[in-house]
Design an enzyme around this catalytic site. Structure first.
Site, PDB file in Angstrom:
ATOM      1  N   GLY A  79      42.709  57.494  20.544  1.00 18.52           N
ATOM      2  CA  GLY A  79      43.024  58.920  20.584  1.00 18.52           C
ATOM      3  C   GLY A  79      42.534  59.630  19.326  1.00 18.52           C
ATOM      4  O   GLY A  79      42.441  59.034  18.256  1.00 18.52           O
ATOM      5  N   ARG A 164      56.239  54.689  14.245  1.00 16.06           N
ATOM      6  CA  ARG A 164      55.252  54.326  13.224  1.00 16.06           C
ATOM      7  C   ARG A 164      55.681  54.992  11.921  1.00 16.06           C
ATOM      8  O   ARG A 164      55.460  56.178  11.721  1.00 16.06           O
ATOM      9  CB  ARG A 164      53.869  54.770  13.657  1.00 16.06           C
ATOM     10  N   LYS A 251      45.731  48.182  31.143  1.00 15.94           N
ATOM     11  CA  LYS A 251      45.710  47.857  29.701  1.00 15.94           C
ATOM     12  C   LYS A 251      47.136  47.807  29.149  1.00 15.94           C
ATOM     13  O   LYS A 251      47.911  48.755  29.324  1.00 15.94           O
ATOM     14  CB  LYS A 251      44.914  48.921  28.944  1.00 15.94           C
ATOM     15  N   HIS A 275      48.564  46.957  22.010  1.00 19.58           N
ATOM     16  CA  HIS A 275      48.212  48.297  21.513  1.00 19.58           C
ATOM     17  C   HIS A 275      47.935  48.244  20.011  1.00 19.58           C
ATOM     18  O   HIS A 275      48.258  49.159  19.263  1.00 19.58           O
ATOM     19  CB  HIS A 275      49.358  49.272  21.810  1.00 19.58           C
ATOM     20  N   SER A 307      43.251  43.890  20.109  1.00 16.86           N
ATOM     21  CA  SER A 307      44.300  43.832  19.088  1.00 16.86           C
ATOM     22  C   SER A 307      43.953  42.794  18.035  1.00 16.86           C
ATOM     23  O   SER A 307      44.068  41.577  18.268  1.00 16.86           O
ATOM     24  CB  SER A 307      45.693  43.576  19.689  1.00 16.86           C
ATOM     25  N   GLY A 329      39.110  48.340  18.592  1.00 15.33           N
ATOM     26  CA  GLY A 329      39.861  49.552  18.276  1.00 15.33           C
ATOM     27  C   GLY A 329      39.530  49.955  16.855  1.00 15.33           C
ATOM     28  O   GLY A 329      38.468  50.518  16.565  1.00 15.33           O
ATOM     29  N   ARG A 330      40.413  49.565  15.932  1.00 15.94           N
ATOM     30  CA  ARG A 330      40.221  49.987  14.538  1.00 15.94           C
ATOM     31  C   ARG A 330      38.856  49.588  13.988  1.00 15.94           C
ATOM     32  O   ARG A 330      38.263  50.327  13.205  1.00 15.94           O
ATOM     33  CB  ARG A 330      41.315  49.385  13.663  1.00 15.94           C
TER      34      ARG A 330
HETATM   35  C1  FNR Z   1      44.840  53.424  19.748  1.00 20.02           C
HETATM   36  N1  FNR Z   1      44.979  52.822  20.999  1.00 20.02           N
HETATM   37  C2  FNR Z   1      44.963  53.592  22.132  1.00 20.02           C
HETATM   38  N2  FNR Z   1      45.022  53.013  23.374  1.00 20.02           N
HETATM   39  C3  FNR Z   1      44.962  53.749  24.488  1.00 20.02           C
HETATM   40  O1  FNR Z   1      45.000  53.193  25.576  1.00 20.02           O
HETATM   41  N3  FNR Z   1      44.830  55.116  24.397  1.00 20.02           N
HETATM   42  C4  FNR Z   1      44.779  55.775  23.208  1.00 20.02           C
HETATM   43  O2  FNR Z   1      44.657  56.994  23.162  1.00 20.02           O
HETATM   44  C5  FNR Z   1      44.888  55.000  22.028  1.00 20.02           C
HETATM   45  N4  FNR Z   1      44.884  55.603  20.806  1.00 20.02           N
HETATM   46  C6  FNR Z   1      44.814  54.843  19.658  1.00 20.02           C
HETATM   47  C7  FNR Z   1      44.692  55.468  18.421  1.00 20.02           C
HETATM   48  C8  FNR Z   1      44.531  54.694  17.274  1.00 20.02           C
HETATM   49  C9  FNR Z   1      44.336  55.375  15.946  1.00 20.02           C
HETATM   50  C10 FNR Z   1      44.496  53.278  17.365  1.00 20.02           C
HETATM   51  C11 FNR Z   1      44.283  52.420  16.143  1.00 20.02           C
HETATM   52  C12 FNR Z   1      44.669  52.666  18.583  1.00 20.02           C
HETATM   53  C13 FNR Z   1      45.011  51.358  21.116  1.00 20.02           C
HETATM   54  C14 FNR Z   1      43.589  50.797  21.207  1.00 20.02           C
HETATM   55  O3  FNR Z   1      42.980  51.103  22.435  1.00 20.02           O
HETATM   56  C15 FNR Z   1      43.586  49.266  21.080  1.00 20.02           C
HETATM   57  O4  FNR Z   1      44.475  48.699  22.020  1.00 20.02           O
HETATM   58  C16 FNR Z   1      43.980  48.805  19.689  1.00 20.02           C
HETATM   59  O5  FNR Z   1      43.401  49.634  18.703  1.00 20.02           O
HETATM   60  C17 FNR Z   1      43.513  47.362  19.481  1.00 20.02           C
HETATM   61  O6  FNR Z   1      43.924  46.877  18.248  1.00 20.02           O
HETATM   62  P1  FNR Z   1      42.966  46.819  16.964  1.00 20.02           P
HETATM   63  O7  FNR Z   1      41.706  46.133  17.373  1.00 20.02           O
HETATM   64  O8  FNR Z   1      42.766  48.224  16.537  1.00 20.02           O
HETATM   65  O9  FNR Z   1      43.783  46.020  15.992  1.00 20.02           O
END
Ligand code: FNR
Length: 377
Positions: A79, A164, A251, A275, A307, A329-330
């Site tokens: 997001g 958070r 997911k 997530h 993740s 993701g990150r």
């Molecule tokens: C997310 N994630 C996420 N998932 C989703 O389905 N819709 C979303 O809008 C978001 N937004 C979001 C914002 C931010 C800043 C982060 C870090 C994560 C979760 C994302 O899709 C994913 O599952 C995780 O980021 C995976 O973990 P790692 O790889 O970031 O550790």
């Protein structure tokens, strides 16, 4: 700063972004135990080194739902991606397309579907949340379909938001968050050019397209807070299944029983995910959850995982444990924040190089050849 490994991008992003945004990306829920374990548990999986196997030709290509991926990697939904770099969703989507992998647009993007989809020459994936406002969901699905999206990622692990605490400290959430955020945004030199060009608040493309008016962060946070839907169950998903004729991926699966239910529901794939440790702290890491889920459903639907994946070796470990591909993701968001499209392209190149070395030294010649035989567990 010198970028030589994927993990360098985290520090580069930290230096570039205003703190409230960096911590929004970097942080997790509660005490962040799952966030830490996500990363540590992949890294604790030992690979079996194998030598003298003639590894001259390697292939990282894989097929998912009739789509060819040059690498078994997808940029996952994140997001507010357009807040970490100017028109960030477009930059990330272009980077993914240039490296032959899909980009997944989040429901809550800054750039609207109609801006991102035509900017690339492969169909993007679209992620949808379960929201009380079913009208929004239907509108988003119709717009995604009209824009040529085929693959839908349906996120089910947010019936209520996880707390958070970093966001409360940074001003990203809590009382007067919008005021504090805008003040920080306006005063941060690296950021002011993008967030509120001469005082105009950011517009959240997909939400404002539906509401029919510009939607800044404060409106969006209010809208989203009233929209989580804890009543959701498998039967509520049926209308989406009926509406969406392309592949549908669920997911947020972390338990083998839920994975079996996804098969019974008729899902085409799942994302094994907590997530990124942003929802329920204390649950299993993805690396721990994946093997039992793969044992329960492998071959009946596609298994994706995310993740804690931070480098190419983690991708190899995940596939060896039973995944068909991974979502980042990150990892890619840090690179995007640090250096836009070029950062994400370089990150994917670094992942590829690491994967090729890992394959060469474990004896796996293809994605299909990555099995638990490669692991010393
Ligand atoms: C997310 N994630 C996420 N998932 C989703 O389905 N819709 C979303 O809008 C978001 N937004 C979001 C914002 C931010 C800043 C982060 C870090 C994560 C979760 C994302 O899709 C994913 O599952 C995780 O980021 C995976 O973990 P790692 O790889 O970031 O550790």
């Amino acid at each position: 700063m010198i970028i030589s490994s994927p993990s360098d991008y985290r520090e580069a992003a930290r230096r570039k972004l205003p703190p409230f945004l960096f911590h929004y990306i970097d942080g997790g829920a509660y005490a962040e135990q799952t966030l830490r374990r996500n990363v540590e548990d992949w890294q604790s999986i030992a690979l079996r080194q194998r030598v003298l196997q003639d590894m001259t030709s390697l292939s990282l290509e894989t097929k998912l739902f009739d789509e060819t991926l040059r690498l078994p990697i997808i940029l996952g939904p994140v997001g507010l991606t357009g807040m970490y770099a100017r028109r960030g969703e477009v930059q990330a989507a272009k980077a993914a397309a240039s490296r032959g992998v899909p980009f997944t647009m989040s429901t809550v993007s800054v750039c609207p579907i109609e801006e991102v989809a035509p900017a690339i020459d492969r169909p993007m994936w679209f992620q949808l949340y379960v929201l009380r406002d079913r009208g929004f969901m239907k509108n988003a699905l119709e717009r995604a379909r009209a824009a040529g999206v085929k693959t839908l990622v349906f996120t089910v692990d947010m019936p209520t938001p996880g707390a958070r605490y970093r966001d409360a400290h940074s001003g990203m959430s809590g009382p007067n968050a919008e005021i504090r955020r805008m003040v920080q945004a306006m005063t941060h030199p690296a950021w002011a050019w993008d967030v509120g060009v001469r005082g105009t608040p950011h517009d959240l493309g997909n939400v404002s397209a539906y509401l029919g008016k510009p939607t800044g962060l404060a409106d969006y946070i209010g809208w989203l807070a009233n929209n989580f839907d804890p009543s959701i169950s498998w039967k509520d998903l049926q209308w989406i299944r009926d509406f969406w004729d392309g592949p549908m991926i669920i997911k947020g699966i972390l338990d083998p029983q839920d994975a079996r239910d996804a098969v019974s529901f008729g899902a085409d794939g799942i994302v094994v995910s907590n997530h990124g440790g942003r929802q329920l702290d204390g649950v299993l890491s993805s690396a721990c959850a994946l093997p039992a889920i793969a044992d329960a459903v492998k071959g009946e639907l596609k298994i994706l995982v995310d993740s804690g994946i931070r480098n190419g070796l983690d991708v190899v470990r995940a596939i060896a444990l039973g995944a068909d591909a991974v979502l980042l993701g990150r990892a890619f968001i840090y690179a995007l924040a640090a250096n836009g499209q070029a950062g994400v392209e370089n990150l994917l190149d670094l992942f590829e190089k690491e994967m090729r070395v890992a394959m060469t030294l474990t004896g796996a010649k293809s994605v299909a050849g990555m099995t638990r035989e490669m692991l010393a567990i």
